[in-house]
Structure formats: C-alpha cells, structure tokens
Design an enzyme around this catalytic site. Sequence first.
Site, mmCIF file in Angstrom:
data_model
loop_
_atom_site.group_PDB
_atom_site.id
_atom_site.type_symbol
_atom_site.label_atom_id
_atom_site.label_comp_id
_atom_site.label_asym_id
_atom_site.label_seq_id
_atom_site.Cartn_x
_atom_site.Cartn_y
_atom_site.Cartn_z
ATOM 1 N N ARG A 169 81.686 45.018 17.122
ATOM 2 C CA ARG A 169 83.030 45.501 17.457
ATOM 3 C C ARG A 169 83.994 44.419 17.959
ATOM 4 N NH1 ARG A 169 83.324 51.034 20.756
ATOM 5 N NH2 ARG A 169 82.301 49.796 22.379
ATOM 6 N N ASP A 170 83.528 43.217 18.227
ATOM 7 C CA ASP A 170 84.450 42.174 18.694
ATOM 8 C C ASP A 170 84.082 40.847 18.031
ATOM 9 O OD1 ASP A 170 86.564 41.030 20.048
ATOM 10 O OD2 ASP A 170 85.394 40.613 21.848
#
Length: 276
Positions: A134-135
Amino acid sequence: MLTAVATALGLSNVVPFGQGGQKIVASADFGDQPAIVKIVLVPAGPNGRVVVERAHREVDLLAAVDSPTVVKVLTDAVEIDDPMQVVCWVEERLDGDDLDRHFDRQWAEDEAWLLAEDLASALAACHREEVVHRDLSPRNIRRLDSGRYVLMDPGLARHLARTALTGFGQPGSYGWMSPEHVPGGRAVPSSDVFSAGVLLYCALTSTLPVPYGHDDSDYYRRLAQEDAPSVTQLRSDISAELADLVDTCLKRQPARRYLDGEELQAAVRRFRRVCA
C-alpha cells in the site's frame, strides 16, 4: 530511552541517525551483526493503541515474508515501560541508499529491468502471504551497492485476511498511489502493481505518470478517471517488451493490470527471455 531499548533488544553501540513522525531509526550492533533498530514512540490516548498495533503488524509482516528482496526482521517487536512509551525491534542493516536518490536522470533499459525484477520478486513474496504493501514509494525501496533492490517499511501494509487489525483507510504517498487509493477505494495486490509501474515510469522518464500538484481532489480525480500516458511518449527508444510491461502495470482498471506480484514476475521473466 536508548539504554532501555539496547537492554531490551540485546544491542550495543546504538546511534540514532534519523527520525520521521513517531519513528526513530538508529544503527546498532546486534551481537556481532550490524543492524538497524526501529523505535516507535507511543503517544498517550487512544491513538497509542493504533500506533502499537501498526508496529506489531510491521514486524509480523516482515517475519512472514522470506525473500532476498524484502528486508529481514531480526527480533520480535518489544514494548518498553508501563505505561508503554516505546515499541522497538531490530532489522538487518542494508548498504546503499534509498531509491529516491536515483530519480534525477533517465535510466538505461538494463537498469530498469533490474528494478522490475526485484520489485516483482518482492511483491510476489508479499502477495503470497496475502499482504498488500500500500505504500510502494521510493523512500521504501533500497538500492544496494550491488545494484539490486530491497523492499522496506511495510508499516502501512494490509493483510487481506486480517482486516480488523489493518483497517486504517488507504494510506500511501502522493504521486505513487494507485486508483484504488482514492477515498472510498480498497487496495488489492494489483494496487501494488500499479505503484510498481509508477516507479518504473519515473525511473525511465524522470517524471510521474500522474503528477501530484498539491491539490488532493484534482489528483484523486485524475487517478480515478484518466488513463496514464504510455511510457513511449517520453521514451521511444526502449524495447516494446519493457514499454508493454510498464503500460500494463499502469492500467487504470485493476483487472487489466497484472493481478499480483506473481503475475508481474512471470511477465518480467517472459519479456526478459525475449529481450535476451
């Protein structure tokens, strides 16, 4: 505090060298092994519980993933003081520097293929454990002195089978997000694939396919509604195989991308055989 951390984790020569938000990063010796210690400061109040859960999750995810392209954790997360003030753990120390230091030029094709191989390997290892990073941004990728790449810092990752522990919205870094990061969306493995495409696009062109102009609503609108430009608009000299790989990663609809890291890894290997 550093003395307490060193005692709890069995460290010596603890030397802080960076701090971001609530996390302090220090170098240390872990027995006879050089290491990195992560120290998370726990705020008072209800946010403290979220911070502690996030720290334990980061360590649990690193421990679950076994890959040379994902940083290794060397200890469990240890909580210090009552009431708790710090959560800390030890990771392997990597040489090299963060990927964002290498985006000031357009990369040669062979360099981009190495990044693609290692990103695909790291994501395949995470996705096999049902973990979405997610990052996926340059500050979370380490370029080793050997020229290879290692994925770091899954503190914002989400375990698809444990939503109760990871329901903190869809965090990410502006410029490196996927369409599923738009508020109301839900990150899935192909969201990491999109972000890998952003990294490859930036490596090849020194620009972002969907730039962030400090207007959140405009950025989210373009992510959700506009197709990313083909990398060939700025790099007509790269092979059709590399262009196809990057452009497929950047498809706006998740089902039109490689669905996860394993599909991306298979495509990289297939295209590399063609280019060899």
